[in-house]
Enzyme design. Structure first.
Site, PDB file in Angstrom:
ATOM      1  N   TYR A 269       0.862  -1.184   0.000  1.00 14.38           N
ATOM      2  CA  TYR A 269       0.000   0.000   0.000  1.00 14.38           C
ATOM      3  C   TYR A 269       0.900   1.236   0.000  1.00 14.38           C
ATOM      4  O   TYR A 269       1.440   1.625   1.032  1.00 14.38           O
ATOM      5  CB  TYR A 269      -0.919   0.054   1.230  1.00 14.38           C
TER       6      TYR A 269
ATOM      7  N   TYR B  77     -11.432  -9.986   2.950  1.00 19.45           N
ATOM      8  CA  TYR B  77     -11.213  -8.648   2.405  1.00 19.45           C
ATOM      9  C   TYR B  77     -12.231  -8.369   1.302  1.00 19.45           C
ATOM     10  O   TYR B  77     -12.918  -9.285   0.850  1.00 19.45           O
ATOM     11  CB  TYR B  77      -9.766  -8.412   1.959  1.00 19.45           C
ATOM     12  N   PHE B  78     -12.345  -7.101   0.923  1.00 18.33           N
ATOM     13  CA  PHE B  78     -13.451  -6.631   0.066  1.00 18.33           C
ATOM     14  C   PHE B  78     -14.806  -7.056   0.647  1.00 18.33           C
ATOM     15  O   PHE B  78     -15.673  -7.538  -0.087  1.00 18.33           O
ATOM     16  CB  PHE B  78     -13.339  -7.183  -1.370  1.00 18.33           C
TER      17      PHE B  78
END
Length: 310
Positions: A59, A205-206
């Site tokens: 990230y 995740y998501f």
């Protein structure tokens, strides 16, 4: 006071609502991010009882970890926080390759410690599998770092069931992170049963499918970021998904809450799912995610949501 939950068989106890921080310094993922706003997300989370922060080397790259490290230092909150980060991405001649070798993972942990300005990481994940390393060997390297006190728990992310079994050969894996939401339910076939059986926490995740399951979109919206190529957002599929979300909206309205809170609460009813890490771009969204903890679903509602998205 929020009841904290244990991650796998580790000694980590977290608020089941965490914070995914790819919008904190994730300049390679989102255009025009404001770093001060990113730091504010982390500050807001820590000051309102969210103790589980999820970041990664990629990230930014690196920037998300650096900004979180700065906030930790400024706020003096390191002891309260459960910090998760991930490594595996390596830049070779401008190309990104995955590396799970013990040498690379060991170096990755050392580098993350510096960026996060801490002497231990609570949960370290292998972010993606590589093609060459035996997964038990990769996890073995993390196990040695755990013995040295540099990490407290071991995670793997995006592994297939076979890779997860190899990684967990000695029972060292505490947490598995993978894609799972009401539109992507493949994990229910084999991954969720495996983690439940082996006392590994599954962190989806998501969870809101890039906002689609949050109930805020209409069929006339267009997207110019990573959403524009996602299958859920194309044509008739997009309309169909919005219709399903509208059915969940009826449940949410009856409870006086939002679709996102109902969806996140539904995940926490799944065996093996102990915590969720919805992302946020603004501090008010961080606070809003916490409202999930006020939602309790009846068995009938749990089954109805399951059925809508079958």
């Amino acid at each position: 006071m929020t009841k904290h939950v244990q991650l796998g068989k580790s000694e980590l106890y977290v608020n089941p609502i965490g914070l995914g921080t790819n919008a904190v310094g994730g300049h390679n993922l989102y255009p025009n991010l404001d770093e001060e706003a990113g730091k504010d997300l982390v500050r807001t989370a820590l000051n309102h009882g969210i103790n589980f922060l999820d970041t990664a080397f990629i990230y930014g790259p690196e920037r998300s970890e650096e900004l979180i490290g700065e906030v930790m230092k400024e706020e003096g909150k390191r002891k309260e926080a459960i910090l998760a980060t991930k490594g595996a991405h390596k830049f070779v001649d401008g190309e990104v390759v995955m590396d799970n070798s013990p040498e690379f993972l060991t170096k990755s942990v050392e580098d993350s410690l510096k960026r996060l300005q801490t002497d231990y990481i609570d949960l370290y994940y292998i972010h993606f599998p590589d093609k060459d390393t035996l997964k038990a060997e990769a996890v073995g390297a993390l196990s040695r770092l755990k013995e040295q006190g540099k990490i407290r728990a071991i995670g793997v992310s995006n592994f297939s069931l076979e890779q997860l079994k190899d990684a967990n050969k000695d029972g060292y894996v505490d947490v598995f992170q993978g894609e799972y939401n009401l539109l992507q339910r493949e994990a229910e076939k084999d991954l969720l049963p495996y983690v439940s059986e082996h006392n590994i926490s599954f962190i989806p995740y998501f969870p809101l499918a890039s906002g689609l399951l949050a109930g805020k979109y209409t069929e006339h919206m267009t997207f110019d970021d990573l959403r524009k190529n996602m299958p859920h957002f194309q044509g008739a599929t997009f309309k169909d998904n919005l219709a399903k979300v509208d059915q969940v909206r009826k449940i949410a309205d009856a409870k006086g809450t939002e679709v996102a809170h109902v969806v996140l609460a539904w995940y926490l009813t799944r065996d093996g799912v102990d915590a969720v890490i919805p992302g946020a771009k603004r501090a008010d969204q961080v606070l809003n995610n916490l409202k999930t903890l006020d939602v309790s679903l009846t068995q009938a509602e749990i089954e109805e949501i399951d059925h809508i998205f079958r």
